[in-house]
Design a protein around this motif. Structure first.
Motif, PDB file in Angstrom:
ATOM      1  N   UNK A 169       0.807  -1.210   0.000  1.00 41.40           N
ATOM      2  CA  UNK A 169       0.000   0.000   0.000  1.00 41.40           C
ATOM      3  C   UNK A 169       0.847   1.270   0.000  1.00 41.40           C
ATOM      4  N   UNK A 170       2.146   1.138   0.186  1.00 43.13           N
ATOM      5  CA  UNK A 170       3.022   2.306   0.183  1.00 43.13           C
ATOM      6  C   UNK A 170       3.033   3.073   1.485  1.00 43.13           C
ATOM      7  N   UNK A 171       2.346   2.587   2.483  1.00 45.78           N
ATOM      8  CA  UNK A 171       2.270   3.244   3.784  1.00 45.78           C
ATOM      9  C   UNK A 171       1.219   2.545   4.617  1.00 45.78           C
ATOM     10  N   UNK A 172       0.895   3.145   5.757  1.00 47.67           N
ATOM     11  CA  UNK A 172      -0.072   2.493   6.636  1.00 47.67           C
ATOM     12  C   UNK A 172      -1.486   2.714   6.135  1.00 47.67           C
ATOM     13  N   UNK A 173      -2.136   1.638   5.767  1.00 46.09           N
ATOM     14  CA  UNK A 173      -3.520   1.627   5.304  1.00 46.09           C
ATOM     15  C   UNK A 173      -4.283   0.734   6.276  1.00 46.09           C
ATOM     16  N   UNK A 174      -5.006   1.362   7.197  1.00 46.26           N
ATOM     17  CA  UNK A 174      -5.639   0.604   8.266  1.00 46.26           C
ATOM     18  C   UNK A 174      -6.664  -0.399   7.747  1.00 46.26           C
ATOM     19  N   UNK A 175      -7.410  -0.013   6.730  1.00 48.52           N
ATOM     20  CA  UNK A 175      -8.404  -0.926   6.173  1.00 48.52           C
ATOM     21  C   UNK A 175      -7.733  -2.163   5.595  1.00 48.52           C
ATOM     22  N   UNK A 176      -6.612  -1.975   4.926  1.00 49.46           N
ATOM     23  CA  UNK A 176      -5.903  -3.112   4.346  1.00 49.46           C
ATOM     24  C   UNK A 176      -5.321  -4.000   5.439  1.00 49.46           C
ATOM     25  N   UNK A 177      -4.759  -3.387   6.475  1.00 51.06           N
ATOM     26  CA  UNK A 177      -4.198  -4.150   7.588  1.00 51.06           C
ATOM     27  C   UNK A 177      -5.285  -4.998   8.251  1.00 51.06           C
ATOM     28  N   UNK A 178      -6.427  -4.393   8.523  1.00 53.40           N
ATOM     29  CA  UNK A 178      -7.517  -5.130   9.167  1.00 53.40           C
ATOM     30  C   UNK A 178      -8.063  -6.230   8.260  1.00 53.40           C
ATOM     31  N   UNK A 179      -8.126  -5.952   6.973  1.00 49.34           N
ATOM     32  CA  UNK A 179      -8.588  -6.979   6.043  1.00 49.34           C
ATOM     33  C   UNK A 179      -7.672  -8.190   6.074  1.00 49.34           C
ATOM     34  N   UNK A 180      -6.383  -7.972   6.150  1.00 50.24           N
ATOM     35  CA  UNK A 180      -5.432  -9.082   6.201  1.00 50.24           C
ATOM     36  C   UNK A 180      -5.625  -9.910   7.469  1.00 50.24           C
ATOM     37  N   UNK A 181      -5.897  -9.236   8.586  1.00 43.32           N
ATOM     38  CA  UNK A 181      -6.182  -9.983   9.811  1.00 43.32           C
ATOM     39  C   UNK A 181      -7.459 -10.798   9.649  1.00 43.32           C
TER      40      UNK A 181
END
Length: 359
Positions: free
Chosen positions: A84-96
């Motif tokens: 994502x090129x940086x912190x993307x909270x939605x992407x992080x949570x989706x991975x979890x």
């Protein structure tokens, strides 16, 4: 930044990330032995490399050099940052939600990495079993679990302390909400960022951190003036109001670094820092020990991580955090090659680390 400066920052960033993975894997076998006599009897008087967990202990069935769940989550965070090129909270949570939580069942002795920690079990229970939304699944665990994954965020935003503090805070409260834990986790990230930037973990580090509080880059509250003195009567200097109620989480590093370099203050051998600061899992044991070892062995990665491992108890967190701090000071070039080569999937981790550098 000049080209040479940029190259040095990239090397320190990779050193911090690989140092964390190495520290984690080094402690996988001898993890959570609070009886040091048992630890020495089962392994050796001095553990100097990767070891296989015993069949009746934590992480049983895993192999020497593999990552614990802390390493797994650090990698997940890195992969999100890289893609994502940086912190993307939605992407992080989706991975979890999609990749990580389906591998858990809510019990401790299960899951990728051989053991699932308290804050992750609590988040899984609230998210999967109760169906609560992100933002309502954090718990009050007082451990370093968030710091172990957000160190990747700190590395990515090492040159932007305000963005670092914001992203580390937001990621931490997804799983841990205790105010003191969050403050100490953000402080650890801020210190790590400064080391990646090129500063040293010495007696001046807290003053540098406080300067960033004064500019509003770090969200800590303070009513003091320079050198923590009381503001002068009638002074126009306004107090800094931040998310965290005091700057104390930023002040311990200088005192510990001064002690680590003071010839009249001796912890010998240095692994006994675990006895001085405490062997358990809580942040108030783990962060001080990691700061001490990283200041004491600022230019010696091998000694730092091995003394962290040989201190027993929650040596995995201690070694992971110490490895990040010292790796940031010596850079990837300063980490002995045997630690890199012995790390499971090291080529992929090196490549991933190279994709997440400060900018």
């Amino acid at each position: 930044m000049t080209a040479i400066d940029r190259e040095a920052v990239i090397d320190r960033a990779a050193g911090a990330l690989m140092g964390a993975f190495i520290g984690d894997a080094l402690a996988l076998g001898p993890h959570w032995y609070y009886d040091l006599d048992e630890l020495r009897a089962r392994y050796s008087e001095w553990i100097d490399g990767y070891t296989t967990p015993m069949p009746d202990h934590y992480h049983a069935g895993m192999k020497a050099g593999e990552s614990s769940q802390a390493g797994v989550l650090l990698r997940l965070t890195l992969e999100s940052l890289a893609e994502r090129g940086g912190y993307d909270e939605a992407d992080f949570c989706r991975r979890l939600d999609e990749d990580f939580f389906p591998q858990l069942d809510g019990s401790p002795m299960q899951g990728p990495g051989g053991y699932t920690s308290q804050s992750i079990r609590e988040a899984w229970r609230k998210r999967v079993q109760q169906g609560l939304p992100w933002g309502q699944v954090g718990g009050n665990a007082d451990t370093t679990e968030a710091a172990e994954r957000t160190l990747a965020i700190a590395v990515r935003y090492a040159l932007d302390p305000a963005a670092l503090a914001d992203a580390v805070t937001r990621n931490t409260v997804l799983t841990q909400t205790d105010g003191t834990v969050v403050a100490m986790t953000v402080a650890f990230g801020a210190v790590l960022g400064m080391l990646v930037e090129g500063h040293t973990l010495d007696a001046s580090i807290s003053a540098k951190l406080m300067a960033r509080v004064k500019t509003g880059a770090l969200p800590f509250h303070t009513v003091t003036s320079g050198n923590l003195q009381a503001p002068k009567a009638g002074s126009a200097e306004a107090p800094t109001a931040g998310r965290f109620p005091s700057p104390d989480a930023l002040l311990t590093q200088s005192s510990i670094a001064r002690a680590a370099r003071d010839p009249d203050v001796r912890i010998e051998p240095a692994w006994k820092a675990s006895l001085v600061y405490g062997m358990p899992c809580a942040v108030y044991h783990q962060f001080p020990a990691a700061y001490y070892l990283a200041a004491h062995f600022a230019d010696d990665f091998e000694s730092a991580v091995l003394h962290a491992v040989n201190g027993g108890g929650q040596n995995l967190a201690r070694a992971m955090l110490t490895g990040a701090l010292v790796g940031a000071q010596v850079g990837l070039k300063g980490i002995p090659r045997r630690f890199v080569d012995g790390l499971a999937d090291h080529a992929a981790l090196l490549a991933l680390a190279g994709r997440v550098s400060p900018r």
